[in-house]
Write a protein that holds these residues in place. Structure first.
Motif, short mmCIF file in Angstrom:
data_model
loop_
_atom_site.label_atom_id
_atom_site.label_comp_id
_atom_site.label_asym_id
_atom_site.label_seq_id
_atom_site.Cartn_x
_atom_site.Cartn_y
_atom_site.Cartn_z
N HIS A 271 42.17 30.72 61.47
CA HIS A 271 41.59 32.06 61.35
C HIS A 271 40.65 32.06 60.16
O HIS A 271 41.04 31.69 59.04
CB HIS A 271 42.73 33.08 61.15
N TYR A 272 39.40 32.47 60.36
CA TYR A 272 38.41 32.45 59.28
C TYR A 272 38.45 33.74 58.48
O TYR A 272 38.62 34.83 59.02
CB TYR A 272 37.00 32.24 59.84
N LEU A 273 38.27 33.62 57.16
CA LEU A 273 38.35 34.76 56.26
C LEU A 273 37.19 34.75 55.27
O LEU A 273 36.86 33.71 54.70
CB LEU A 273 39.66 34.71 55.45
N LEU A 274 36.58 35.92 55.07
CA LEU A 274 35.68 36.07 53.94
C LEU A 274 36.51 35.95 52.68
O LEU A 274 37.59 36.54 52.59
CB LEU A 274 35.01 37.45 53.96
N THR A 275 36.02 35.20 51.72
CA THR A 275 36.81 34.97 50.51
C THR A 275 36.06 35.46 49.28
O THR A 275 34.90 35.09 49.06
CB THR A 275 37.14 33.47 50.38
N TYR A 276 36.74 36.33 48.52
CA TYR A 276 36.14 36.94 47.33
C TYR A 276 36.92 36.53 46.09
O TYR A 276 38.13 36.27 46.14
CB TYR A 276 36.17 38.47 47.44
N GLY A 277 36.20 36.52 44.97
CA GLY A 277 36.83 36.27 43.68
C GLY A 277 36.83 37.53 42.85
O GLY A 277 36.78 38.65 43.38
#
Length: 304
Positions: A271-277
């Motif tokens: 499952h692909y996820l937008l990843t934020y810091g």
């Protein structure tokens, strides 16, 4: 330079021609596009600049077109660029017949792509084989059309239909024109095509070459931020420490990181996820990866 451009492709340019000219305008080599348009077609051609080229594969796939289909004519290429194979000058088809046939295209259907297309067969493009007169057998493929409606019918020198089509990837509008003409018994070919939506971008917001040149001269060109086009994906926010580890290519234990995340609707591997810091900085794309029965965040595309 980093981000996307909603570009309005002019007629007479291949998608490759557009990339070549945009490279000169933007003074960068790292440019790509999403979804090829035929040279005669116009409309939305999504353009990725810089590291955004790595995100093209994750953009939404829905597309929409306004097409003009000319009835009574059959061509080698299924559009007006090809040689006329057959022409029917007189026929009587009413609007109800046309609408009924168009409705039959809605849903998941099998479609045989045009012989003159960029699909490869044994490593060679079909249009190259066709131009050399080689015998070609084109396999059908499943496509999905979510909506198709008749906008108007004109009877002047020709009988032409203006239609709007909302569809998934891999759909050839030329093939729809051909198949509709066949079903009506008079032949049909594509006379004009405008892509009005692609990858989350819309025609009314698109920029021409002239628009881009003006904005560059005025230093007002703003790229579309990738996360604005990728909001169909779920998102995950990492802590400062996890962000550093993630950017170094390390796996992040999902259970341990959940306390600093947004809500994820599906917890499944691949499952692909937008990843934020920290401070909502967009880091890239993660993929959920299962190791020892534990779901982990695995960096897929690292942008920082």
């Amino acid at each position: 330079m980093f981000g996307f451009i909603n570009f309005n492709k002019p007629a007479g340019f291949t998608s490759h021609d557009c990339i070549a000219k945009l490279r000169k305008l933007l003074n960068t080599r790292k440019i790509g596009h999403g979804g090829t348009l035929d040279p005669s077609a116009t409309g939305v051609l999504p353009i990725a600049v810089g590291k955004a080229t790595r995100l093209l594969q994750f953009l939404p796939t829905a597309k929409a077109y306004r097409a003009c289909i000319r009835l009574g004519i059959t061509t080698t290429t299924d559009d007006l660029e090809g040689e006329v194979i057959q022409q029917v000058d007189r026929f009587d088809i009413d609007q109800e017949q046309i609408i009924e046939r168009l409705q039959g295209f809605i849903g998941t259907i099998e479609q045989v792509p045009p012989i003159y297309s960029a699909i490869k067969q044994e490593g060679r493009k079909l249009y190259d084989l066709a131009r050399k007169g080689e015998e070609i057998t084109v396999k059908s493929r499943n496509i999905t059309i979510s909506d198709l409606k008749l906008l108007k019918i004109t009877h002047q020198d020709f009988c032409e239909l203006e239609i709007e089509i909302h569809c998934g990837p891999g759909t050839y509008i030329r093939a729809i024109a051909r198949d509709l003409g066949t079903q009506l018994g008079v032949g049909g070919t594509l006379a004009n095509l405008v892509r009005i939506q692609s990858c989350g971008m819309f025609l009314e917001d698109s920029l021409t070459f002239a628009d881009l040149e003006h904005k560059l001269n005025q230093q007002t060109l703003e790229f579309i931020k990738p996360n604005l086009l990728l909001n169909h994906l779920d998102a995950f926010v990492l802590s400062v420490d996890d962000s550093k580890r993630w950017c170094q290519g390390q796996l992040i234990d999902l259970n341990q990181a959940l306390g600093s995340s947004k809500v994820i609707s599906v917890f499944t591997p691949e499952h692909y996820l937008l990843t934020y810091g920290a401070e909502q900085t967009f880091l890239g794309i993660s993929v959920l990866y299962e190791r020892d029965e534990i779901l982990k965040l695995k960096p897929k595309i690292v942008l920082v």
